[in-house]
Motif scaffolding. Structure first.
Motif, PDB file in Angstrom:
ATOM      1  N   ARG A   6      -9.429  -1.029  -4.988  1.00 34.15           N
ATOM      2  CA  ARG A   6      -8.786   0.140  -5.465  1.00 34.15           C
ATOM      3  C   ARG A   6      -9.340   0.497  -6.923  1.00 34.15           C
ATOM      4  O   ARG A   6      -9.729  -0.312  -7.628  1.00 34.15           O
ATOM      5  CB  ARG A   6      -7.263  -0.099  -5.786  1.00 34.15           C
ATOM      6  CG  ARG A   6      -6.356   1.010  -6.080  1.00 34.15           C
ATOM      7  CD  ARG A   6      -4.829   0.724  -5.952  1.00 34.15           C
ATOM      8  NE  ARG A   6      -4.454  -0.252  -6.934  1.00 34.15           N
ATOM      9  CZ  ARG A   6      -3.745   0.495  -7.896  1.00 34.15           C
ATOM     10  NH1 ARG A   6      -3.517   1.887  -8.054  1.00 34.15           N
ATOM     11  NH2 ARG A   6      -3.512  -0.057  -8.856  1.00 34.15           N
ATOM     12  N   ASN A   7      -9.549   1.631  -7.207  1.00 29.29           N
ATOM     13  CA  ASN A   7     -10.262   2.255  -8.662  1.00 29.29           C
ATOM     14  C   ASN A   7     -11.639   2.302  -8.586  1.00 29.29           C
ATOM     15  O   ASN A   7     -12.286   2.715  -9.552  1.00 29.29           O
ATOM     16  CB  ASN A   7      -9.675   1.605  -9.854  1.00 29.29           C
ATOM     17  CG  ASN A   7      -8.283   1.811  -9.934  1.00 29.29           C
ATOM     18  OD1 ASN A   7      -7.631   2.995  -9.564  1.00 29.29           O
ATOM     19  ND2 ASN A   7      -7.427   1.020 -10.740  1.00 29.29           N
ATOM     20  N   ASP A   8     -12.143   1.801  -7.423  1.00 33.32           N
ATOM     21  CA  ASP A   8     -13.754   1.804  -7.298  1.00 33.32           C
ATOM     22  C   ASP A   8     -14.073   3.397  -7.255  1.00 33.32           C
ATOM     23  O   ASP A   8     -13.324   4.306  -6.537  1.00 33.32           O
ATOM     24  CB  ASP A   8     -14.049   1.226  -5.834  1.00 33.32           C
ATOM     25  CG  ASP A   8     -14.263  -0.339  -6.189  1.00 33.32           C
ATOM     26  OD1 ASP A   8     -14.363  -0.682  -7.328  1.00 33.32           O
ATOM     27  OD2 ASP A   8     -14.615  -1.035  -5.186  1.00 33.32           O
ATOM     28  N   THR A   9     -15.418   3.739  -7.658  1.00 29.66           N
ATOM     29  CA  THR A   9     -15.795   5.051  -7.376  1.00 29.66           C
ATOM     30  C   THR A   9     -16.724   4.782  -6.099  1.00 29.66           C
ATOM     31  O   THR A   9     -17.614   4.086  -6.170  1.00 29.66           O
ATOM     32  CB  THR A   9     -16.586   5.688  -8.323  1.00 29.66           C
ATOM     33  OG1 THR A   9     -15.579   5.660  -9.500  1.00 29.66           O
ATOM     34  CG2 THR A   9     -16.944   7.011  -7.994  1.00 29.66           C
ATOM     35  N   VAL A  24     -11.073   5.400  -5.429  1.00 30.31           N
ATOM     36  CA  VAL A  24     -10.180   4.806  -4.336  1.00 30.31           C
ATOM     37  C   VAL A  24      -9.008   4.676  -4.682  1.00 30.31           C
ATOM     38  O   VAL A  24      -8.592   4.167  -5.757  1.00 30.31           O
ATOM     39  CB  VAL A  24     -10.677   3.503  -3.969  1.00 30.31           C
ATOM     40  CG1 VAL A  24     -10.022   2.475  -2.820  1.00 30.31           C
ATOM     41  CG2 VAL A  24     -12.169   3.623  -3.405  1.00 30.31           C
ATOM     42  N   LEU A  25      -7.847   5.226  -4.117  1.00 26.06           N
ATOM     43  CA  LEU A  25      -6.263   5.274  -4.386  1.00 26.06           C
ATOM     44  C   LEU A  25      -5.775   4.249  -3.770  1.00 26.06           C
ATOM     45  O   LEU A  25      -4.883   3.689  -4.334  1.00 26.06           O
ATOM     46  CB  LEU A  25      -5.895   6.445  -4.083  1.00 26.06           C
ATOM     47  CG  LEU A  25      -6.346   7.868  -4.198  1.00 26.06           C
ATOM     48  CD1 LEU A  25      -6.010   9.121  -3.555  1.00 26.06           C
ATOM     49  CD2 LEU A  25      -6.194   8.130  -6.004  1.00 26.06           C
ATOM     50  N   ALA A  34      -9.465   3.270   3.602  1.00 29.33           N
ATOM     51  CA  ALA A  34      -9.021   3.428   2.323  1.00 29.33           C
ATOM     52  C   ALA A  34      -8.582   4.934   2.037  1.00 29.33           C
ATOM     53  O   ALA A  34      -9.141   5.741   2.860  1.00 29.33           O
ATOM     54  CB  ALA A  34     -10.206   2.956   1.595  1.00 29.33           C
ATOM     55  N   LEU A  35      -7.772   5.120   1.163  1.00 27.79           N
ATOM     56  CA  LEU A  35      -7.468   6.415   0.793  1.00 27.79           C
ATOM     57  C   LEU A  35      -8.489   6.721  -0.442  1.00 27.79           C
ATOM     58  O   LEU A  35      -8.453   5.897  -1.624  1.00 27.79           O
ATOM     59  CB  LEU A  35      -6.100   6.667   0.404  1.00 27.79           C
ATOM     60  CG  LEU A  35      -5.216   7.819   0.501  1.00 27.79           C
ATOM     61  CD1 LEU A  35      -5.210   8.129   2.018  1.00 27.79           C
ATOM     62  CD2 LEU A  35      -3.710   7.660   0.093  1.00 27.79           C
ATOM     63  N   VAL A  36      -9.145   7.854  -0.332  1.00 30.00           N
ATOM     64  CA  VAL A  36     -10.027   8.226  -1.496  1.00 30.00           C
ATOM     65  C   VAL A  36      -9.634   9.637  -2.000  1.00 30.00           C
ATOM     66  O   VAL A  36      -9.438  10.547  -1.015  1.00 30.00           O
ATOM     67  CB  VAL A  36     -11.752   8.213  -0.979  1.00 30.00           C
ATOM     68  CG1 VAL A  36     -12.443   8.562  -2.105  1.00 30.00           C
ATOM     69  CG2 VAL A  36     -11.735   6.836  -0.344  1.00 30.00           C
ATOM     70  N   GLU A  37      -9.816   9.669  -3.356  1.00 33.03           N
ATOM     71  CA  GLU A  37      -9.062  10.878  -3.859  1.00 33.03           C
ATOM     72  C   GLU A  37     -10.232  12.139  -3.592  1.00 33.03           C
ATOM     73  O   GLU A  37     -11.495  12.070  -3.680  1.00 33.03           O
ATOM     74  CB  GLU A  37      -9.306  10.839  -5.381  1.00 33.03           C
ATOM     75  CG  GLU A  37      -8.698  11.770  -6.175  1.00 33.03           C
ATOM     76  CD  GLU A  37      -8.481  11.228  -7.835  1.00 33.03           C
ATOM     77  OE1 GLU A  37      -9.810  10.858  -8.165  1.00 33.03           O
ATOM     78  OE2 GLU A  37      -7.456  11.477  -8.549  1.00 33.03           O
TER      79      GLU A  37
END
Ligand SMILES: [Zn+2]
Length: 104
Positions: A6-9, A24-25, A34-37
Motif C-alpha cells: 500500500r502507498n507504493d507508486t 496503491v490504495l 490491488a486497487l490503484v488510484e
C-alpha cells in the motif's frame, strides 16, 4: 510480504491501462490483486436515492492483477523489478534490481 505494498507508486505493465502510474490504495493478497488510484476505472451508474446524493455516472477504481504492476523506483524513475534482501537484524527490505536502491 508481497512485492507491492500500500502507498507504493506503481506502473501498469499490461492491459488497457498500460503505462499508467498511480498510488496503491489497497492490496488484496488472497486474490493477488490491488486497487490503484486512477487505474482500471469502471463507470458505475448510480441512481439518485437520497436528495444529498447525485445520480448519474461515477467512475471508480476496480482491482487489477498485481502481476501487471511494477513498482516505480525513485532512483531510476521507472518501473523496475523488486528484490529482497535480509539485513543482519533479520529484517527484510525491498530493493531495486537495477540501481540497488532500497525501496521503502
Ligand atoms: Zn532503481
Amino acid at each position: 510480504m508481497g512485492r507491492i505494498r500500500r502507498n507504493d507508486t506503481v506502473t501498469v505493465m499490461a492491459g488497457k491501462d498500460k503505462g499508467k502510474t498511480g498510488k496503491v490504495l489497497r492490496v488484496i493478497p488472497a486474490i493477488n490483486r490491488a486497487l490503484v488510484e486512477g487505474v482500471n476505472l469502471i463507470k458505475k451508474h448510480t441512481r439518485q436515492t437520497r436528495n444529498d446524493q447525485q445520480g448519474g455516472i461515477i467512475e471508480r477504481e476496480c482491482t487489477i492483477n498485481m502481476s501487471n504492476l511494477q513498482v516505480l523506483c525513485k532512483g531510476c524513475n521507472r518501473p523496475v523489478r523488486v528484490g529482497y534482501s535480509k539485513l543482519t537484524s533479520g529484517e527484510k527490505v525491498r530493493f531495486c534490481k537495477k540501481c540497488n536502491e532500497t525501496i521503502t
